[in-house]
Design a protein around this motif. Structure first.
Motif, PDB file in Angstrom:
ATOM      1  N   ALA A 122      67.099  35.696  20.729  1.00  0.00           N
ATOM      2  CA  ALA A 122      67.404  34.102  20.749  1.00  0.00           C
ATOM      3  C   ALA A 122      68.243  33.956  21.933  1.00  0.00           C
ATOM      4  N   VAL A 123      69.096  34.760  22.035  1.00  0.00           N
ATOM      5  CA  VAL A 123      70.338  34.540  23.580  1.00  0.00           C
ATOM      6  C   VAL A 123      69.098  34.606  24.672  1.00  0.00           C
ATOM      7  N   GLN A 124      68.382  35.460  24.732  1.00  0.00           N
ATOM      8  CA  GLN A 124      67.490  35.574  25.734  1.00  0.00           C
ATOM      9  C   GLN A 124      66.363  34.383  26.010  1.00  0.00           C
ATOM     10  N   GLU A 125      65.965  33.843  24.741  1.00  0.00           N
ATOM     11  CA  GLU A 125      65.137  33.111  24.803  1.00  0.00           C
ATOM     12  C   GLU A 125      65.735  31.482  25.045  1.00  0.00           C
ATOM     13  N   GLY A 126      67.202  31.373  25.062  1.00  0.00           N
ATOM     14  CA  GLY A 126      67.762  30.134  25.228  1.00  0.00           C
ATOM     15  C   GLY A 126      68.138  29.299  23.923  1.00  0.00           C
ATOM     16  N   ASN A 127      68.021  29.954  22.686  1.00  0.00           N
ATOM     17  CA  ASN A 127      68.417  29.558  21.351  1.00  0.00           C
ATOM     18  C   ASN A 127      67.404  28.522  21.063  1.00  0.00           C
ATOM     19  N   PRO A 128      66.006  29.042  20.852  1.00  0.00           N
ATOM     20  CA  PRO A 128      65.030  27.934  20.490  1.00  0.00           C
ATOM     21  C   PRO A 128      65.148  27.571  18.997  1.00  0.00           C
ATOM     22  N   PRO A 129      64.771  26.490  18.657  1.00  0.00           N
ATOM     23  CA  PRO A 129      64.840  25.911  17.172  1.00  0.00           C
ATOM     24  C   PRO A 129      63.997  26.663  16.305  1.00  0.00           C
ATOM     25  N   GLN A 130      64.120  26.504  14.977  1.00  0.00           N
ATOM     26  CA  GLN A 130      63.567  27.044  13.916  1.00  0.00           C
ATOM     27  C   GLN A 130      62.465  25.935  13.486  1.00  0.00           C
ATOM     28  N   GLU A 131      61.293  26.058  13.666  1.00  0.00           N
ATOM     29  CA  GLU A 131      60.448  25.171  12.871  1.00  0.00           C
ATOM     30  C   GLU A 131      60.083  25.258  11.322  1.00  0.00           C
ATOM     31  N   THR A 132      59.971  24.404  10.630  1.00  0.00           N
ATOM     32  CA  THR A 132      59.524  24.233   9.529  1.00  0.00           C
ATOM     33  C   THR A 132      58.576  22.921   9.257  1.00  0.00           C
ATOM     34  N   VAL A 133      57.787  23.135   8.266  1.00  0.00           N
ATOM     35  CA  VAL A 133      57.177  21.963   7.941  1.00  0.00           C
ATOM     36  C   VAL A 133      57.517  21.326   6.467  1.00  0.00           C
ATOM     37  N   ILE A 134      57.775  19.972   6.570  1.00  0.00           N
ATOM     38  CA  ILE A 134      58.014  19.169   5.270  1.00  0.00           C
ATOM     39  C   ILE A 134      56.762  18.330   4.995  1.00  0.00           C
ATOM     40  N   GLN A 135      56.740  17.998   3.755  1.00  0.00           N
ATOM     41  CA  GLN A 135      55.612  17.140   3.330  1.00  0.00           C
ATOM     42  C   GLN A 135      55.786  16.350   2.188  1.00  0.00           C
ATOM     43  N   ALA A 136      54.837  15.265   2.219  1.00  0.00           N
ATOM     44  CA  ALA A 136      55.105  14.653   0.822  1.00  0.00           C
ATOM     45  C   ALA A 136      53.589  14.202   0.476  1.00  0.00           C
ATOM     46  N   ILE A 137      53.513  14.402  -0.895  1.00  0.00           N
ATOM     47  CA  ILE A 137      51.975  13.828  -1.628  1.00  0.00           C
ATOM     48  C   ILE A 137      52.209  12.910  -2.544  1.00  0.00           C
ATOM     49  N   ARG A 138      51.609  11.719  -2.292  1.00  0.00           N
ATOM     50  CA  ARG A 138      51.507  10.763  -3.356  1.00  0.00           C
ATOM     51  C   ARG A 138      50.380  10.541  -4.217  1.00  0.00           C
ATOM     52  N   ILE A 139      50.726  10.590  -5.667  1.00  0.00           N
ATOM     53  CA  ILE A 139      49.541  10.428  -6.387  1.00  0.00           C
ATOM     54  C   ILE A 139      50.075   9.305  -7.464  1.00  0.00           C
TER      55      ILE A 139
ATOM     56  N   GLU B 135      45.350  11.820 -24.225  1.00  0.00           N
ATOM     57  CA  GLU B 135      45.171  10.524 -24.648  1.00  0.00           C
ATOM     58  C   GLU B 135      44.540   9.592 -23.545  1.00  0.00           C
ATOM     59  N   PRO B 136      43.328   8.897 -23.953  1.00  0.00           N
ATOM     60  CA  PRO B 136      42.900   7.898 -22.880  1.00  0.00           C
ATOM     61  C   PRO B 136      43.583   6.879 -22.159  1.00  0.00           C
ATOM     62  N   VAL B 137      43.480   6.603 -20.961  1.00  0.00           N
ATOM     63  CA  VAL B 137      44.451   5.754 -20.203  1.00  0.00           C
ATOM     64  C   VAL B 137      43.576   4.561 -19.913  1.00  0.00           C
ATOM     65  N   ASP B 138      43.988   3.225 -20.473  1.00  0.00           N
ATOM     66  CA  ASP B 138      43.177   2.099 -19.637  1.00  0.00           C
ATOM     67  C   ASP B 138      44.105   1.543 -18.424  1.00  0.00           C
ATOM     68  N   ASP B 139      43.547   1.765 -17.249  1.00  0.00           N
ATOM     69  CA  ASP B 139      44.020   1.283 -16.105  1.00  0.00           C
ATOM     70  C   ASP B 139      42.968   1.038 -15.128  1.00  0.00           C
ATOM     71  N   ASP B 140      42.935  -0.578 -14.896  1.00  0.00           N
ATOM     72  CA  ASP B 140      41.952  -0.907 -13.855  1.00  0.00           C
ATOM     73  C   ASP B 140      42.599  -0.764 -12.536  1.00  0.00           C
ATOM     74  N   GLY B 141      43.689  -0.519 -12.236  1.00  0.00           N
ATOM     75  CA  GLY B 141      44.259  -0.134 -10.716  1.00  0.00           C
ATOM     76  C   GLY B 141      43.532   0.847 -10.175  1.00  0.00           C
ATOM     77  N   GLU B 142      43.553   0.583  -8.730  1.00  0.00           N
ATOM     78  CA  GLU B 142      42.806   1.692  -7.892  1.00  0.00           C
ATOM     79  C   GLU B 142      43.894   2.842  -7.718  1.00  0.00           C
ATOM     80  N   PRO B 143      43.133   4.013  -7.825  1.00  0.00           N
ATOM     81  CA  PRO B 143      44.124   5.212  -7.835  1.00  0.00           C
ATOM     82  C   PRO B 143      44.605   5.286  -6.400  1.00  0.00           C
ATOM     83  N   CYS B 144      45.593   5.881  -6.086  1.00  0.00           N
ATOM     84  CA  CYS B 144      46.220   6.294  -4.672  1.00  0.00           C
ATOM     85  C   CYS B 144      46.605   7.549  -4.400  1.00  0.00           C
TER      86      CYS B 144
END
Length: 198
Positions: free
Chosen positions: A86-103, A16-25
């Protein structure tokens, strides 16, 4: 709703066509966070655990054990080697990536962890956007992320074999379980990067 083609009794939504004059983000933010582990055993204890699993694996292979028993011993031998490292390395933390996408007014929050439904609901509650979807298993998978209240009484014992999913740190070859406040810290960081998109 409109019927499409000759398909009987099935209706689809057509464009369906959408009439929206707002700027997309369209915006996105990502961040690498560090997940901290619980205390590790001493090096002597870790090495003894590893040697025990090496022996169990060798015994299982030598005794023509069932494939399942050999697989379990292999998993624990691998996990215990990582525990020693891990004991030998001094209990290093585990890295992970988080992200957020806005449309526009929709936000997709991605976490590279296996999360509980309640974790997603907690993030949605903190979001200033009307439509926020929280996605686990995003851009890889580090581990299972239990909430503090889901930890066994007294915490996970390093040498016990729990049922899945409680076997999470050994199954993911993590040295030990994450600290009990890890889930709350993940919720706070994801909520913060979502707010940066406002």
């Amino acid at each position: 709703r409109r019927p499409m083609g000759v398909i009987p009794n099935i209706l689809f939504w057509s464009w369906e066509p959408v009439d929206d004059d707002g700027e997309p983000c369209l915006r996105a933010v990502d961040e690498t966070i560090e997940l901290e582990f619980m205390d590790l055993p001493s090096l002597n204890e870790a090495e003894a655990i590893h040697q025990g699993w090496q022996k169990k694996l060798a015994d299982a292979r030598a005794s023509d054990a069932r494939e399942w028993d050999i697989s379990v011993a292999m998993r624990f031998e691998d996990w215990s080697a990582r525990l020693v490292a891990a004991v030998q390395e001094g209990n290093p933390p585990q890295e992970t990536v988080i992200q957020a996408i806005r449309i526009n007014d929709i936000v997709l929050a991605g976490i590279g962890l296996e999360t509980f439904t309640e974790t997603g609901l907690a993030i949605k509650k903190e979001s200033p956007f009307a439509h926020t979807q929280v996605l686990g298993y995003s851009n890889g998978l580090v581990a299972y992320l239990p909430r503090a209240e889901d930890y066994p009484a007294g915490g996970w014992k390093i040498e016990e074999r729990y049922a899945v999913p409680d076997l999470f740190f050994q199954a993911y070859s993590l040295p030990v379980a994450f600290r009990p406040d890890t889930e709350q810290r993940v919720v706070e960081r994801v909520a913060e990067i979502i707010r940066q998109l406002a």
